[in-house]
Design an enzyme around this catalytic site. Structure first.
Site, PDB file in Angstrom:
ATOM      1  N   GLU A 254      62.583  18.017 -48.195  1.00 50.64           N
ATOM      2  CA  GLU A 254      61.678  17.735 -47.070  1.00 50.64           C
ATOM      3  C   GLU A 254      60.567  16.766 -47.525  1.00 50.64           C
ATOM      4  OE1 GLU A 254      61.930  19.242 -43.875  1.00 50.64           O
ATOM      5  OE2 GLU A 254      60.110  18.268 -43.121  1.00 50.64           O
TER       6      GLU A 254
ATOM      7  N   TYR B 180      49.195  17.242 -40.709  1.00 46.55           N
ATOM      8  CA  TYR B 180      49.594  18.271 -41.677  1.00 46.55           C
ATOM      9  C   TYR B 180      49.200  17.816 -43.083  1.00 46.55           C
ATOM     10  CZ  TYR B 180      52.443  21.735 -44.113  1.00 46.55           C
ATOM     11  OH  TYR B 180      52.858  22.763 -44.916  1.00 46.55           O
TER      12      TYR B 180
ATOM     13  N   ASP C   3      50.660  28.776 -47.217  1.00 41.86           N
ATOM     14  CA  ASP C   3      51.672  28.632 -48.293  1.00 41.86           C
ATOM     15  C   ASP C   3      51.294  27.543 -49.296  1.00 41.86           C
ATOM     16  OD1 ASP C   3      52.321  26.582 -46.468  1.00 41.86           O
ATOM     17  OD2 ASP C   3      54.475  27.019 -46.434  1.00 41.86           O
TER      18      ASP C   3
ATOM     19  N   ASP D 252      59.122  27.766 -45.060  1.00 45.38           N
ATOM     20  CA  ASP D 252      60.258  27.612 -44.148  1.00 45.38           C
ATOM     21  C   ASP D 252      61.585  27.755 -44.882  1.00 45.38           C
ATOM     22  OD1 ASP D 252      58.135  26.959 -42.579  1.00 45.38           O
ATOM     23  OD2 ASP D 252      58.629  24.837 -42.385  1.00 45.38           O
TER      24      ASP D 252
HETATM   25  C1  GLA Z   1      55.124  24.065 -41.524  1.00 38.71           C
HETATM   26  C2  GLA Z   1      55.403  23.893 -43.025  1.00 38.71           C
HETATM   27  C3  GLA Z   1      55.206  25.219 -43.764  1.00 38.71           C
HETATM   28  C4  GLA Z   1      53.868  25.853 -43.439  1.00 38.71           C
HETATM   29  C5  GLA Z   1      53.625  25.863 -41.938  1.00 38.71           C
HETATM   30  C6  GLA Z   1      52.241  26.326 -41.587  1.00 38.71           C
HETATM   31  O1  GLA Z   1      56.079  24.894 -40.956  1.00 38.71           O
HETATM   32  O2  GLA Z   1      56.695  23.414 -43.237  1.00 38.71           O
HETATM   33  O3  GLA Z   1      55.350  25.018 -45.146  1.00 38.71           O
HETATM   34  O4  GLA Z   1      52.825  25.205 -44.115  1.00 38.71           O
HETATM   35  O5  GLA Z   1      53.833  24.604 -41.333  1.00 38.71           O
HETATM   36  O6  GLA Z   1      52.052  27.649 -41.968  1.00 38.71           O
END
Ligand code: GLA
Length: 394
Positions: free
Chosen positions: A167, A229, A44, A179
């Site tokens: 977020e 992340y 994403d 999400d």
């Molecule tokens: C988390 C993030 C999403 C996406 C996923 C991995 O859930 O909030 O935006 O990047 O990881 O696909």
């Protein structure tokens, strides 16, 4: 009445009673679900595609406006209260749950909306830390509720972006849009194919005869999750920057081919190349997976889920021992059509497409083995695909 609406009604009644007792007035109640993702992980924020869906586990927010500027929050499940004046709005360091609500309020403030204080009670049956986006659910519920109460008239996709910013700014995770999009826009028995560049989306039917969606929660959340992340995001950006030096039309990994990586990234840094290559492959895998779905070839989609897992584990390096164990355990089991780790990684759930008649047997068997292997309990959830954010009481 189906089991989903029974659960929802019980939650609603409990919330209403509590709200009336505590605040002596009538709230509206907004429901906003958690999410799964079939395929397309970490794509994403690289402007690729994702294929998520909202599930039958949700956050519920009962809320009514006040006549002053106080925000009074209560987390019903934790029995905790939190208050702040609108003028003092900022992320709270030591308690996390208010941030998901306050972050959403801040987005209205930034848009110049004349805000008011409010009372709110939050409850949720989205497991926390399981990678099912319990935080996005709260952000979307709050945004949707305030939009209604303040009559601001924002479209749903605009609210998705506001929830995502909450977020970023109040939880410090530079998440993509998946999400919040899935929570807000979900549709019963459909997955959403989202183009994360244009935000165009299609609902694809996902009611699979004789197949259940089984989530297996590792019950671990490694502390690396949010810092790694953000690191992955930067690694992807670095790859794009190197490609762009030679190919200025490229804006994100969505525009990048494996040949470009061979030429411009691999010679510079093997690790960055490996991360970016996974993303480029994952974007094309998702598109092929959507064709599988259209042809009704669920086995082909299932195989791709395993390949995605291997890429997330070996190339993108966001898996962990517990997740790998669960996927390896079901890999050659003919009742499991596809399985992989799901979401950001470093813990949380695997998603498994399992033949209905074999689900209970599999849960029993894998729970025992997981305990033996990790010393931890496994929590299974059989989920169904539900509608996105909505008002369920007013
Ligand atoms: C988390 C993030 C999403 C996406 C996923 C991995 O859930 O909030 O935006 O990047 O990881 O696909």
């Amino acid at each position: 009445m189906n089991p989903v609406s029974t659960t929802q009604n019980t939650i609603k009644e409990k919330l209403l009673n509590k709200f009336r007792k505590l605040f002596n007035c009538e709230p509206i109640i907004v429901r906003s679900p958690g999410r799964i993702n079939i395929i397309g992980e970490h794509t994403d924020y690289n402007e690729g595609f994702v294929l998520p869906a909202a599930i039958d586990k949700a956050a519920y927010l009962a809320i009514s406006l006040r006549n002053d500027d106080l925000i009074h929050l209560m987390a019903q499940d934790l029995n905790e209260n939190f208050s702040v004046h609108l003028k003092d709005l900022q992320p709270v360091g030591d308690v996390s749950w208010p941030n998901y609500i306050l972050g959403a309020v801040a987005q209205f403030q930034k848009k110049g909306v004349a805000l008011k204080g409010f009372n709110a009670i939050l409850t949720s049956d989205v497991p926390i830390g399981a990678g099912l986006s319990s935080s996005a659910a709260v952000e979307c519920a709050t945004t949707f509720a305030l939009n209604k109460l303040l009559n601001t008239g924002f479209e749903k996709v605009e609210m998705v972006k506001m929830a995502q910013k909450s977020e970023h700014e109040f939880a410090g995770v530079m998440c993509g849009i998946m999400d919040q999009f899935a929570s807000m826009m979900g549709k019963e028995d459909h997955v959403i194919k989202i183009d994360c560049r244009s935000l165009e989306y299609d609902y694809v039917p996902f009611k699979l005869e004789g197949i259940k969606i089984l989530l297996l929660d590792t019950n671990v959340k490694h502390s690396l999750a949010s810092s790694e992340y953000n690191t992955r995001r930067r690694e992807c950006e670095q790859a794009v920057a190197w490609v762009r030096e030679q190919e200025p039309q490229v804006h994100s990994l969505r525009d990048v081919t494996e040949e470009m990586l061979d030429k411009y990234v691999a010679p510079k840094d093997k690790l960055i190349d490996m991360r970016a290559r996974f993303i480029v492959q994952e974007i094309s895998r998702l598109l092929k997976g959507c064709e599988d779905l259209q042809r009704g070839d669920i086995n082909a989609l299932g195989e791709k889920m395993f390949v995605t897992h291997d890429g997330l584990s070996n190339k993108y390096a966001v898996s962990c021992d517990e997740l790998d164990f669960l996927v390896d355990f079901v890999r050659n089991n003919e009742v499991v059509i596809g399985a992989r780790m799901m979401g950001g990684g470093f813990g949380g759930c695997t998603i498994n497409l399992v033949k209905e008649e074999a689900v209970q047997g599999l849960i029993k068997e894998i729970s025992v083995k997981y305990l033996e292997h990790t010393g931890k309990d496994l929590t299974p959830y059989i989920v169904s695909i539900s509608d996105g954010t909505s008002v369920i009481f007013e």
